[in-house]
Design a protein around this motif. Structure first.
Motif, PDB file in Angstrom:
ATOM      1  N   UNK A  37     -52.624 -66.960  49.872  1.00  0.00           N
ATOM      2  CA  UNK A  37     -53.869 -66.650  49.166  1.00  0.00           C
ATOM      3  C   UNK A  37     -53.833 -65.252  48.555  1.00  0.00           C
ATOM      4  N   UNK A  38     -54.252 -65.167  47.312  1.00  0.00           N
ATOM      5  CA  UNK A  38     -54.499 -63.881  46.658  1.00  0.00           C
ATOM      6  C   UNK A  38     -56.002 -63.733  46.489  1.00  0.00           C
ATOM      7  N   UNK A  39     -56.518 -62.534  46.726  1.00  0.00           N
ATOM      8  CA  UNK A  39     -57.958 -62.314  46.625  1.00  0.00           C
ATOM      9  C   UNK A  39     -58.244 -61.009  45.894  1.00  0.00           C
ATOM     10  N   UNK A  40     -59.453 -60.926  45.387  1.00  0.00           N
ATOM     11  CA  UNK A  40     -59.917 -59.633  44.897  1.00  0.00           C
ATOM     12  C   UNK A  40     -60.501 -58.856  46.068  1.00  0.00           C
ATOM     13  N   UNK A  41     -60.813 -57.605  45.854  1.00  0.00           N
ATOM     14  CA  UNK A  41     -61.496 -56.772  46.852  1.00  0.00           C
ATOM     15  C   UNK A  41     -62.484 -55.911  46.097  1.00  0.00           C
ATOM     16  N   UNK A  42     -63.728 -55.915  46.554  1.00  0.00           N
ATOM     17  CA  UNK A  42     -64.802 -55.280  45.800  1.00  0.00           C
ATOM     18  C   UNK A  42     -65.476 -54.166  46.592  1.00  0.00           C
ATOM     19  N   UNK A  43     -66.108 -53.268  45.868  1.00  0.00           N
ATOM     20  CA  UNK A  43     -66.936 -52.256  46.501  1.00  0.00           C
ATOM     21  C   UNK A  43     -68.156 -52.919  47.147  1.00  0.00           C
ATOM     22  N   UNK A  44     -68.766 -52.272  48.127  1.00  0.00           N
ATOM     23  CA  UNK A  44     -69.982 -52.818  48.732  1.00  0.00           C
ATOM     24  C   UNK A  44     -71.035 -53.112  47.667  1.00  0.00           C
ATOM     25  N   UNK A  45     -71.551 -54.311  47.700  1.00  0.00           N
ATOM     26  CA  UNK A  45     -72.542 -54.706  46.702  1.00  0.00           C
ATOM     27  C   UNK A  45     -71.947 -54.942  45.330  1.00  0.00           C
ATOM     28  N   UNK A  46     -70.603 -54.843  45.221  1.00  0.00           N
ATOM     29  CA  UNK A  46     -69.894 -54.994  43.946  1.00  0.00           C
ATOM     30  C   UNK A  46     -70.470 -54.057  42.873  1.00  0.00           C
ATOM     31  N   UNK A  89     -59.250 -51.986  39.502  1.00  0.00           N
ATOM     32  CA  UNK A  89     -58.034 -51.548  38.809  1.00  0.00           C
ATOM     33  C   UNK A  89     -57.126 -50.758  39.744  1.00  0.00           C
ATOM     34  N   UNK A  90     -57.737 -50.035  40.673  1.00  0.00           N
ATOM     35  CA  UNK A  90     -56.979 -49.215  41.597  1.00  0.00           C
ATOM     36  C   UNK A  90     -56.428 -50.026  42.776  1.00  0.00           C
ATOM     37  N   UNK A  91     -57.253 -50.914  43.321  1.00  0.00           N
ATOM     38  CA  UNK A  91     -56.908 -51.610  44.553  1.00  0.00           C
ATOM     39  C   UNK A  91     -56.120 -52.889  44.310  1.00  0.00           C
ATOM     40  N   UNK A  92     -56.277 -53.514  43.127  1.00  0.00           N
ATOM     41  CA  UNK A  92     -55.652 -54.781  42.728  1.00  0.00           C
ATOM     42  C   UNK A  92     -56.191 -55.982  43.492  1.00  0.00           C
ATOM     43  N   UNK A  93     -56.097 -55.958  44.821  1.00  0.00           N
ATOM     44  CA  UNK A  93     -56.521 -57.094  45.624  1.00  0.00           C
ATOM     45  C   UNK A  93     -55.632 -57.235  46.844  1.00  0.00           C
ATOM     46  N   UNK A 105     -58.355 -74.144  56.063  1.00  0.00           N
ATOM     47  CA  UNK A 105     -59.232 -73.969  54.913  1.00  0.00           C
ATOM     48  C   UNK A 105     -60.234 -72.853  55.182  1.00  0.00           C
ATOM     49  N   UNK A 106     -60.411 -71.979  54.179  1.00  0.00           N
ATOM     50  CA  UNK A 106     -61.356 -70.875  54.299  1.00  0.00           C
ATOM     51  C   UNK A 106     -62.322 -70.887  53.119  1.00  0.00           C
ATOM     52  N   UNK A 107     -63.524 -70.455  53.397  1.00  0.00           N
ATOM     53  CA  UNK A 107     -64.529 -70.360  52.332  1.00  0.00           C
ATOM     54  C   UNK A 107     -64.295 -69.109  51.522  1.00  0.00           C
ATOM     55  N   UNK A 108     -65.004 -68.990  50.417  1.00  0.00           N
ATOM     56  CA  UNK A 108     -64.882 -67.796  49.576  1.00  0.00           C
ATOM     57  C   UNK A 108     -65.822 -66.694  49.995  1.00  0.00           C
ATOM     58  N   UNK A 153     -63.412 -63.717  45.140  1.00  0.00           N
ATOM     59  CA  UNK A 153     -62.586 -64.711  44.458  1.00  0.00           C
ATOM     60  C   UNK A 153     -61.246 -64.860  45.175  1.00  0.00           C
ATOM     61  N   UNK A 154     -60.757 -66.091  45.209  1.00  0.00           N
ATOM     62  CA  UNK A 154     -59.461 -66.395  45.815  1.00  0.00           C
ATOM     63  C   UNK A 154     -58.702 -67.385  44.952  1.00  0.00           C
ATOM     64  N   UNK A 155     -57.378 -67.379  45.110  1.00  0.00           N
ATOM     65  CA  UNK A 155     -56.529 -68.371  44.458  1.00  0.00           C
ATOM     66  C   UNK A 155     -55.355 -68.664  45.376  1.00  0.00           C
TER      67      UNK A 155
END
Length: 467
Positions: free
Chosen positions: A82-91, A218-222, A240-243, A270-272
């Protein structure tokens, strides 16, 4: 007197007409007892079925995300990362708390989704987490064939566990200004993540980098999540995992004489999945013989694995051979396809809970069969069309009455018809698009003439002699 005689004449004519209608059921369709014959047909000779691969499919933007390392003795080895994004709190832009911050712990929380398949008793799983070397773009569609670049030299976190997809757990919930509280949470795994990684990529970042979620991405990539094959034991399985997952960071900050204990969450929105199958020689032999006639066994596999191509090349000819007259017509009253998993192949791994059947359109895209199409008046919907596994009879059933009737009268052009795995979450309509959201598999009996479990087409039809 003239009116009386007219009424009497009308009454006599009506009696003659009603007396001539001996069988009310024969009214309509131009059929009566002299020109129709109801016939049953159990047909196997008209079926040709072969195992085929499913091909690339989009795995991003779905509800269930597979993480897998599964060694199946029949099908081979399946791996899904699995590849995922990583977001700031509250995006959104984030401002760290004031004072001196100390991270107590960080956990990558991954919530189970329905659909585990494999060994949850004797197998243990070791999952590793890394940082992506390329950005996960949330506005892009990613396919199962995508090979992600990640920093394999820097392990951010690891966890060894047994799969417990239906067991809730208890954790301490941090409440500002109050004692921590033990709470029950849904089934999940909680992977320890390096404190130094979190500190370097959250609390010590510049205000500019934390000024927007886009700059942070842009800095963290995921993140890249994979099962360590050398440290995992047993046959493994598909998890199986949820998003709705997150990186939960627990910390305390000291500002003067004030000590504040808190939690902050970095969402994974988001995941892929990146999926590969290494087939056994048995499966490879089937794939090498897709054009050599019908096969005794066919194979269906989730996670973008295997489907079966099915056709009925001699169905019309077989019907015509038994008609009342050479130019007679056929009215199909009911047509049912019966599929039986091969005895002995569903222990310990049960068959797919649900399969689907679809046809390709002119653009070679999956489309609904007539009996599954709500736009066709002859369709009875999902409950009638079928595709569900019945563990009591060990069978799948499909109703194909309208599909075969249109085939008989030459109303459709076949570009290919397939039977394939499908997720069983949707209970209101028929799904036809390939999916990565099911991990199960089925070994089914094909056109093996010596097997009582061979695939069958049961047809009830009416022969109509043209007048």
């Amino acid at each position: 007197m003239k009116f009386f005689r007219l009424d009497l004449l009308t009454l006599l004519i009506s009696l003659f007409i009603l007396n001539g209608c001996k069988n009310q059921d024969s009214v309509g369709l131009g059929i009566n007892s002299t020109n129709q014959l109801n016939t049953n047909l159990i047909d196997t000779s008209t079926i040709v079925i072969n195992t085929d691969t499913i091909g690339p499919l989009v795995t991003s933007g779905v509800a269930k995300n597979p993480l897998a390392y599964f060694i199946d003795p029949v099908f081979g080895t399946t791996v899904s990362n699995l590849a995922t994004d990583l977001n700031l709190p509250g995006q959104a832009a984030y401002t760290p708390p004031v004072g001196t911050i100390t991270i107590d712990s960080a956990r990558l929380v991954m919530n189970y989704a329905d659909g585990f398949y494999g060994d949850s008793i004797t197998s243990s799983y070791t999952v590793n987490v890394y940082q992506l070397d390329e950005r996960y773009n949330t506005d892009s569609a990613y396919y199962n064939t995508k090979q992600w670049k990640y920093n394999s030299d820097n392990l951010l976190g690891t966890l060894t566990f047994n799969a417990r997809p239906h067991d809730s757990i208890k954790i301490y919930h941090i409440i500002n200004g109050a004692p921590d509280t033990l709470v029950k949470v849904p089934p999940q795994i909680r992977i320890p993540i390096s404190n130094s990684f979190v500190n370097a990529n959250l609390f010590t970042l510049s205000a500019t980098d934390l000024g927007s979620n886009s700059l942070f991405q842009n800095l963290i990539n995921g993140l890249y999540i994979t099962i360590n094959r050398t440290k995992s034991t047993g046959a493994g399985g598909v998890l199986m995992f949820s998003g709705a997952d997150s990186l939960s960071v627990y910390y305390h900050s000291v500002s003067g004489t004030t000590i504040d204990t808190a939690e902050v969450q970095l969402p994974l929105a988001h995941m892929a999945a990146s999926i590969t199958h290494t087939f056994t020689q048995t499966i490879q032999n089937e794939l090498n013989n897709k054009t050599t006639g019908s096969r005794n066994t066919f194979y269906l596999q989730g996670l973008a694995g295997l489907r079966a191509k099915i056709s009925f090349p001699h169905f019309l000819a077989n019907l015509r051979a038994g008609l009342l007259k050479k130019d007679s017509d056929v009215l199909i009253n009911r047509a049912e396809l019966v599929i039986t998993p091969q005895p002995g192949t569903y222990i310990p791994y049960v068959p797919l809970p649900k399969i689907t059947m679809y046809q390709l359109d002119l653009a070679l895209q999956p489309s609904l069969i007539q009996d599954a199409n709500p736009g066709d008046a002859r369709s009875g919907g999902l409950s009638t069309f079928g595709g569900f596994y019945n563990p009591t009879t060990n069978q799948y059933h499909f109703i194909l009455t309208a599909f075969l009737q249109d085939m008989v009268i030459g109303k459709i052009t076949s570009y290919g018809t397939y039977i394939a795995p499908i997720d069983n979450t949707n209970t209101t309509s028929v799904d036809v698009l390939p999916t990565s959201q099911v991990g199960a598999r089925t070994v089914a009996v094909g056109t093996n003439a010596s097997s009582p479990y061979r695939i069958k087409l049961n047809v009830i039809y009416t022969k109509i002699a043209k007048q």
